[in-house]
Scaffold this motif. Structure first.
Motif, short mmCIF file in Angstrom:
data_model
loop_
_atom_site.label_atom_id
_atom_site.label_comp_id
_atom_site.label_asym_id
_atom_site.label_seq_id
_atom_site.Cartn_x
_atom_site.Cartn_y
_atom_site.Cartn_z
N GLU A 1 0.84 -1.19 0.00
CA GLU A 1 0.00 0.00 0.00
C GLU A 1 0.88 1.24 0.00
N GLY A 2 0.57 2.17 -0.90
CA GLY A 2 1.36 3.39 -0.98
C GLY A 2 2.22 3.44 -2.22
N LEU A 3 3.40 3.99 -2.07
CA LEU A 3 4.34 4.17 -3.19
C LEU A 3 5.59 3.35 -2.94
N ARG A 4 6.05 2.67 -4.01
CA ARG A 4 7.28 1.88 -3.90
C ARG A 4 8.13 2.12 -5.15
N PHE A 5 9.42 2.33 -4.92
CA PHE A 5 10.36 2.53 -6.03
C PHE A 5 11.59 1.68 -5.76
N ASP A 6 11.95 0.84 -6.74
CA ASP A 6 13.09 -0.07 -6.62
C ASP A 6 14.04 0.17 -7.79
N LEU A 7 15.30 0.36 -7.47
CA LEU A 7 16.34 0.58 -8.48
C LEU A 7 17.48 -0.41 -8.24
N THR A 8 17.83 -1.15 -9.26
CA THR A 8 18.95 -2.08 -9.19
C THR A 8 19.95 -1.72 -10.28
N ARG A 9 21.20 -1.52 -9.88
CA ARG A 9 22.24 -1.12 -10.82
C ARG A 9 23.40 -2.11 -10.74
N GLY A 10 23.70 -2.75 -11.85
CA GLY A 10 24.81 -3.69 -11.90
C GLY A 10 26.13 -2.99 -12.13
N LEU A 11 27.10 -3.28 -11.27
CA LEU A 11 28.43 -2.70 -11.43
C LEU A 11 29.32 -3.56 -12.31
N ASN A 12 29.09 -4.86 -12.26
CA ASN A 12 29.77 -5.81 -13.14
C ASN A 12 28.86 -7.04 -13.24
N PRO A 13 29.21 -8.04 -14.02
CA PRO A 13 28.32 -9.19 -14.18
C PRO A 13 27.97 -9.92 -12.89
N LYS A 14 28.76 -9.75 -11.82
CA LYS A 14 28.52 -10.50 -10.59
C LYS A 14 28.06 -9.63 -9.42
N PHE A 15 28.25 -8.34 -9.49
CA PHE A 15 27.97 -7.49 -8.34
C PHE A 15 27.00 -6.39 -8.74
N ALA A 16 26.00 -6.14 -7.86
CA ALA A 16 25.00 -5.11 -8.13
C ALA A 16 24.58 -4.45 -6.83
N LEU A 17 24.17 -3.18 -6.93
CA LEU A 17 23.65 -2.42 -5.80
C LEU A 17 22.17 -2.13 -6.04
N SER A 18 21.39 -2.08 -4.95
CA SER A 18 19.96 -1.82 -5.06
C SER A 18 19.55 -0.72 -4.09
N HIS A 19 18.56 0.05 -4.49
CA HIS A 19 17.99 1.11 -3.67
C HIS A 19 16.47 0.96 -3.71
N SER A 20 15.84 1.02 -2.56
CA SER A 20 14.38 0.90 -2.47
C SER A 20 13.83 1.99 -1.56
N VAL A 21 12.76 2.61 -2.03
CA VAL A 21 12.07 3.65 -1.26
C VAL A 21 10.61 3.26 -1.14
N TYR A 22 10.10 3.31 0.08
CA TYR A 22 8.69 2.98 0.31
C TYR A 22 8.05 4.08 1.15
N MET A 23 6.90 4.53 0.70
CA MET A 23 6.12 5.53 1.45
C MET A 23 4.67 5.07 1.47
N GLY A 24 4.15 4.87 2.67
CA GLY A 24 2.78 4.40 2.80
C GLY A 24 2.41 4.17 4.24
N PRO A 25 1.14 3.89 4.50
CA PRO A 25 0.69 3.69 5.88
C PRO A 25 1.09 2.33 6.42
N THR A 26 1.22 2.25 7.73
CA THR A 26 1.48 1.00 8.43
C THR A 26 0.36 0.73 9.41
N THR A 27 -0.18 -0.48 9.37
CA THR A 27 -1.27 -0.84 10.27
C THR A 27 -0.72 -1.20 11.65
N ILE A 28 -1.30 -0.61 12.69
CA ILE A 28 -0.86 -0.90 14.06
C ILE A 28 -1.95 -1.70 14.77
N PRO A 29 -1.58 -2.57 15.70
CA PRO A 29 -2.59 -3.37 16.41
C PRO A 29 -3.58 -2.50 17.18
N SER A 30 -4.83 -2.94 17.17
CA SER A 30 -5.88 -2.20 17.86
C SER A 30 -6.91 -3.18 18.41
#
Length: 310
Positions: free
Chosen positions: A52-81
């Motif tokens: 729920e909300g907005l999600r953005f995922d970015l994966t960037r490969g530096l070479n054939p074996k190694f890659a870095l990833s960035h993820s951003v999430y913005m949205g509501p979280t359900t709390i117990p009630s």
């Protein structure tokens, strides 16, 4: 004249030979899928990664074996009630990850802004023996954990041994009985909580369908069925029952794969309806839509996201 039947003569048709029943070649059975993945087809169709909300995922490969990833999430979280009304608070988090991929070694690490650190490892020790490990470190007390799996793949069977923190020990085994049927069992002991359990599972699969059943001494009964209507369309259903708590849930859904997108949806016995769409805009760029409506709790969730990189 040749080929003319004399009067009074009758032509006797040869009786068709009875078809021989195909015998099971017990020395040439296929290797089954891992025990923990026996519901794999139903899980993929009925349980997508809803959010729920907005999600953005970015994966960037530096070479054939190694890659870095960035993820951003913005949205509501359900709390117990204690009330029936759903309470949500707005949240946002960033996740940084590093991936190392090799034919015999895989390393995945993630760190979040709330302080959680997760790591996964998969390593082929020898030809048929592999090691998998999962770990999580967090600031919350008693929430950090780690577990290791040793998987052995035989010609027509698989075996696994589990070892985790809190004196957790487990083992499972699955064996192909025929070309389409496989049977298995599991056992575990959680020393920290002084609990043990045993379970059994069966899986029957053909080119057009997959049927699975699982039962455990913890009270869990799980059934699933997937019918492949065509190369692009599958229908799935599952049934979950806990005879300790008397909780029952059944759901039906679909999985539709098009040339540029994949659409999955389901409805369950609790009145919850969901749909998940993955649209490939171009190579390395995917658009995601997620929706879930819980009529019983009057909880409505909608999310959209973008995935860049493979």
């Amino acid at each position: 004249m040749a080929g003319v039947v004399p009067p009074g003569a009758t032509m006797h048709k040869e009786d068709p030979k009875p078809t021989k029943e195909e015998k099971v070649d017990y020395f040439n059975l296929p290797c089954p899928i891992p025990y923990e993945e026996i519901h794999r087809e139903a899980f993929m169709s009925l349980k997508p990664d809803l959010f729920e909300g907005l999600r953005f995922d970015l994966t960037r490969g530096l070479n054939p074996k190694f890659a870095l990833s960035h993820s951003v999430y913005m949205g509501p979280t359900t709390i117990p009630s204690q009330s029936a009304e759903t309470i949500k608070i707005p949240t946002a988090q960033y996740e940084f990850g590093a991936n190392f991929m090799d034919p015999k070694l895989m390393l995945v690490g993630r760190v979040l802004t709330d302080g959680r650190l997760t790591a996964r490892l998969k390593c082929d020790l020898i030809e048929n023996l592999s090691l998998k490990a999962n770990a999580q470190l967090t600031n919350e007390p008693h929430m950090s954990h780690g577990i290791a799996y040793f998987d052995y793949k035989g010609k027509d069977y698989r075996a696994q041994f589990q070892l985790g923190n809190g004196a957790l020990f487990g083992a499972n085994y699955i064996q192909s009985v025929t070309q389409n049927l496989s049977l298995g069992g599991e056992v575990f002991w959680a020393g920290q909580h002084r609990k043990s359990g045993i379970g059994y599972a069966a899986r029957y699969n053909t080119d057009k369908m997959v049927a699975t059943g699982q039962v455990a001494s913890t009270g869990m009964v799980a059934l699933s069925y997937v019918q492949k209507v065509s190369e692009k369309v599958s229908l799935a259903s599952d049934f979950m029952y806990n005879y300790m708590s008397r909780d029952v849930t059944a759901s039906v859904g679909y999985d539709y794969i098009l040339r540029q997108c994949r659409l999955r949806g389901k409805i369950d016995s609790n009145g919850c309806t969901s749909a998940f769409l993955e649209e490939r805009l171009q190579m390395g760029l995917n658009f995601i839509l997620s929706a879930e409506i819980d009529h019983k709790k009057k909880d409505y969730k909608f999310g959209f996201g973008l995935t860049v990189g493979e």
